[in-house]
Design a protein around this motif. Sequence first.
Motif, short mmCIF file in Angstrom:
data_model
loop_
_atom_site.label_atom_id
_atom_site.label_comp_id
_atom_site.label_asym_id
_atom_site.label_seq_id
_atom_site.Cartn_x
_atom_site.Cartn_y
_atom_site.Cartn_z
N GLY A 47 89.12 49.23 59.16
CA GLY A 47 88.62 49.53 60.49
C GLY A 47 87.86 48.34 61.08
O GLY A 47 88.05 47.96 62.23
N GLN A 48 87.02 47.75 60.25
CA GLN A 48 86.23 46.60 60.69
C GLN A 48 87.15 45.44 61.07
O GLN A 48 86.96 44.78 62.10
CB GLN A 48 85.30 46.19 59.55
N ALA A 49 88.18 45.21 60.25
CA ALA A 49 89.09 44.11 60.51
C ALA A 49 89.86 44.34 61.81
O ALA A 49 90.24 43.37 62.48
CB ALA A 49 90.06 43.94 59.35
N LEU A 50 90.09 45.59 62.16
CA LEU A 50 90.82 45.89 63.39
C LEU A 50 89.89 45.98 64.59
O LEU A 50 90.32 46.30 65.69
CB LEU A 50 91.61 47.20 63.22
N GLY A 51 88.61 45.72 64.36
CA GLY A 51 87.67 45.64 65.48
C GLY A 51 86.95 46.94 65.78
O GLY A 51 86.24 47.03 66.78
N CYS A 52 87.10 47.96 64.94
CA CYS A 52 86.40 49.23 65.17
C CYS A 52 84.89 49.04 64.94
O CYS A 52 84.49 48.35 64.02
CB CYS A 52 86.90 50.32 64.23
N ARG A 53 84.10 49.70 65.78
CA ARG A 53 82.66 49.58 65.62
C ARG A 53 82.22 50.30 64.34
O ARG A 53 82.70 51.39 64.03
CB ARG A 53 81.94 50.19 66.84
N ILE A 54 81.33 49.66 63.60
CA ILE A 54 80.81 50.24 62.37
C ILE A 54 79.36 50.63 62.61
O ILE A 54 78.58 49.84 63.14
CB ILE A 54 80.88 49.20 61.21
N GLU A 55 79.02 51.88 62.26
CA GLU A 55 77.63 52.35 62.38
C GLU A 55 77.22 53.02 61.09
O GLU A 55 77.98 53.83 60.56
CB GLU A 55 77.51 53.37 63.53
N HIS A 56 76.02 52.72 60.60
CA HIS A 56 75.55 53.31 59.34
C HIS A 56 76.59 53.13 58.24
O HIS A 56 76.90 54.07 57.50
CB HIS A 56 75.21 54.80 59.50
N ASN A 57 77.19 51.95 58.16
CA ASN A 57 78.18 51.62 57.14
C ASN A 57 79.41 52.53 57.16
O ASN A 57 80.09 52.70 56.15
CB ASN A 57 77.54 51.64 55.73
N SER A 58 79.68 53.15 58.31
CA SER A 58 80.87 53.99 58.46
C SER A 58 81.58 53.63 59.76
O SER A 58 80.97 53.02 60.65
CB SER A 58 80.46 55.47 58.53
N ILE A 59 82.85 54.03 59.87
CA ILE A 59 83.57 53.79 61.12
C ILE A 59 83.06 54.78 62.17
O ILE A 59 83.08 56.00 61.94
CB ILE A 59 85.09 53.95 60.92
N ALA A 60 82.58 54.27 63.28
CA ALA A 60 82.01 55.14 64.32
C ALA A 60 83.15 55.81 65.09
O ALA A 60 84.13 55.15 65.46
CB ALA A 60 81.15 54.31 65.27
N VAL A 61 83.03 57.13 65.30
CA VAL A 61 84.07 57.87 66.03
C VAL A 61 83.41 58.79 67.05
O VAL A 61 82.25 59.15 66.93
CB VAL A 61 84.95 58.72 65.09
N ASP A 62 84.21 59.21 68.06
CA ASP A 62 83.72 60.18 69.05
C ASP A 62 84.19 61.59 68.66
O ASP A 62 84.68 61.80 67.55
CB ASP A 62 84.18 59.78 70.46
N ASN A 63 84.06 62.53 69.59
CA ASN A 63 84.42 63.91 69.28
C ASN A 63 85.89 64.10 68.92
O ASN A 63 86.27 65.06 68.26
CB ASN A 63 84.10 64.81 70.49
N TRP A 64 86.74 63.19 69.40
CA TRP A 64 88.17 63.29 69.11
C TRP A 64 88.53 62.50 67.86
O TRP A 64 89.69 62.27 67.58
CB TRP A 64 88.99 62.78 70.31
N GLN A 65 87.55 62.05 67.14
CA GLN A 65 87.74 61.18 65.96
C GLN A 65 88.32 59.81 66.36
O GLN A 65 88.88 59.11 65.55
CB GLN A 65 88.63 61.83 64.89
N ALA A 66 88.16 59.47 67.65
CA ALA A 66 88.66 58.18 68.12
C ALA A 66 87.62 57.11 67.83
O ALA A 66 86.43 57.31 68.06
CB ALA A 66 88.95 58.24 69.62
N SER A 67 88.07 55.96 67.35
CA SER A 67 87.17 54.85 67.08
C SER A 67 86.91 54.10 68.38
O SER A 67 87.41 54.47 69.44
CB SER A 67 87.81 53.89 66.07
N SER A 68 86.16 53.02 68.30
CA SER A 68 85.87 52.23 69.50
C SER A 68 87.10 51.46 69.97
O SER A 68 87.12 50.92 71.07
CB SER A 68 84.72 51.27 69.22
N GLN A 69 88.15 51.37 69.14
CA GLN A 69 89.37 50.67 69.52
C GLN A 69 90.40 51.67 70.05
O GLN A 69 90.64 52.71 69.43
CB GLN A 69 89.97 49.93 68.32
N VAL A 70 91.02 51.33 71.16
CA VAL A 70 92.02 52.20 71.77
C VAL A 70 93.12 52.52 70.77
O VAL A 70 93.61 51.63 70.07
CB VAL A 70 92.63 51.52 73.02
N ASP A 71 93.50 53.79 70.70
CA ASP A 71 94.61 54.26 69.86
C ASP A 71 94.37 54.13 68.36
O ASP A 71 95.30 54.20 67.57
CB ASP A 71 95.93 53.55 70.24
N ILE A 72 93.13 53.91 67.97
CA ILE A 72 92.81 53.95 66.54
C ILE A 72 91.81 55.08 66.29
O ILE A 72 90.74 55.12 66.90
CB ILE A 72 92.23 52.61 66.03
#
Lengths: 414, 369
Positions: free
Chosen positions: A249-274
Amino acid sequence: MKVDILIIGAGPAGMAAALAAAPSGARIALLDDNPAVGGQIWRDGPQAHLPPQVHEQRRRLAAQSTIQLLTASRVIAQAGPKQLLVEDAACARVIEYDKLILCTGARELLLPFPGWTLPGVTGAGGLQALIKGGLPVAGERLVIAGSGPLLLASAATAQANGARVLQIAEQASWAAVAGFAAQLPRWPHKLLQALGLWHPGYRASSHVIAALGDSHLQAVRLSINGQVKEVPCERLACGFGLIANTQLGQALGCRIEHNSIAVDNWQASSQVDIYAAGECTGFGGSEKALVEGAIAGHAAVGDLAAARHLWPQRQRWQGFARALQHSFALGEPVKQLATPDTLICRCEDIALADLREHGGWTPAKLASRCGMGACQGRICGAATQVLFGWQPPAPRPPFSPARIDTLLQLGQPE
Amino acid sequence: MSQSADIIIIGAGIIGAACAHELARRGLRVLVLDAGRRAATAAGMGHLIVLDDNPAELALSQYSLQRWRDWGRDMPADCAYRQNGTLWLAANAEEMAVAEAKYQVLREQGLDCQLLGAAALQAAEPELSQTLHGALKVGGDGILYAPNAARWLLQHAQIELRMARVVEIDHRRVRLDDGAWLSAEVLILANGVYARELCPELPLQAKKGHLLITDRYPGRVNHTLVELGYVTSAHNASGPSVAANIQPRPTGQLLIGASRQFDSEAPEVEPWMLGKMLRRAVDYMPGLAGLNAIRAWTGLRAASPDGLPLLGEHPQRPGLWLAVGHEGLGVTTAPGSADLLVAQLFGETAPLAPDAYLPQRFLGVAAHA
């Protein structure tokens, strides 16, 4: 190869995501580096006893002609926009996707202490995996130490296969353990699980001090509620908790928070379509992973109503995750177990004394070779993060050791 | 303001460390400031190699190689110094002619070198492609692990290493990012590609390079293997380019290069460039394809327009001395660069004619003369 949805990790979250997305008719690839689906928790093997629910999930997966299983496969690099380079034992290929769901799970935190590299010492989850894979433990004396419910689960697996569990040393206090237990009625199924796993050798405020032996483990020195005690045994399994596998996730540019991949209510990461689901978004067990995976699968195919329908269920299991993380937070004593000559990096034989003088992961690595070996810092990087607060840098391709032949497929930029 | 040291060196890479070592040996108090940023010493291959693109490059690299061989006797094991020689690989008859010409040039300078035909090359390095025409072996070349060599050079009672970032140079003093000023009689700028931030007039261009290292395969390769096309395909091109460069590390790992890019200073490993670089290496050593790669990374070379370093006092900024612009040859030429700089500082006759490396060739004549 081109798919609509590529799911990385075929544990509970990945399986649930695939099954949730399948009714849409989308072409789905479900990839895992293990030879079978199930992840760590439902790892199969000659001595594995999987719950009926898992067999049911596997049957449903196999019945879906639109889901392609790619087992024993690892993600090596990003080959281009929405393209991942993947390797298995025989070949390499580039997989193109529209939507990516990361269900990369978690790995065990191994904290170094004197003797932790002796044969006979493993992780708590590691021992479970070895036993499921066929390791005979009948008649062996076993000590388990660390933190969290995995200690009890590991003990149960070992005992079911004939090992004698002498002691379970939990570093958290009785107050923390009791506080956690008092909350369990909120999740009755978990309460029953815990009762079934209860062991008379369980001690709180207790931790390993050293593994003793010359060429292999002969005894364990423990601190049991402040009292030092030596226990002769053949095996020691230590589990200090889990670390989310966020590297991809980090390598693909997803935001990391508290050592985890950060997601919204839809389980969407900060990167579009991931999307991301399960332990890689914060550990909390298979129930949380299943519901998050299903939400991600629904959301990825645009079935937002079905995804939203599962929110209350997710909230329930996220509450369990919070209780777990709060109750079994690592205390200072287990962070101070290593002595100056304790190895921190097993691949390159680097001791604590060789590292402490350095100001961070990169200078330490450059000067000592710590993290430069075969595991590429997966073990010692996590340990130094806990021990010294060092942040490992963003992962670079190849994300896992890979055949050079595989890397030759990386082509020109678009 | 009281002086912080006799000399302040900015940059604790291999160049700054070699300068500090030589100055400390002469009894000066040296303060070395390093910002801890990613830089060429940590990223590079640590290949000690004689290059002969022009007489000045040959003189500096040849002189420096001799100094490394002397230092090599005293260096601790973690510097991983080896004199394993370079094989310049000829892929065709035309390149074999280049090898022969190079052989003549190096022999005239008294260097230990030898031409190998196809059969002799196969015997020396059986893993190489059988289509190669031969090679030039340069026996005095070597390898080392530069980050630890720099640390070793800095271990001296007269040297203080401080982790601090310099944000401004003003006459004979520097300002740190915490606002503090430090002063010395002489400042030496040796921070590679970052020198441009403190001295924007320096004609330095960053050339990005990729490297990859394999798992341990002891005994597969003995010499450092460099394609002769290196000179044409990597050195003189203006666009992205690659050249086969395979180096056996003392651990048994193989370090694989090399790439050059002029338009990218981003630290990311670029998969397409990695693929291109590896395809080139596999052309020369087909068996590489079956080996496991464990890590790839990038670095920036700070290159001057003519490929030679800038060694000497800044013509318009008295008290500021330059030791920058080494491109891919900083580790090789660190000892010679330090000796040239220090000889000028002390007004002594340098061991090499300093003219070809003087900053004046880009920065013009002295304003304070």
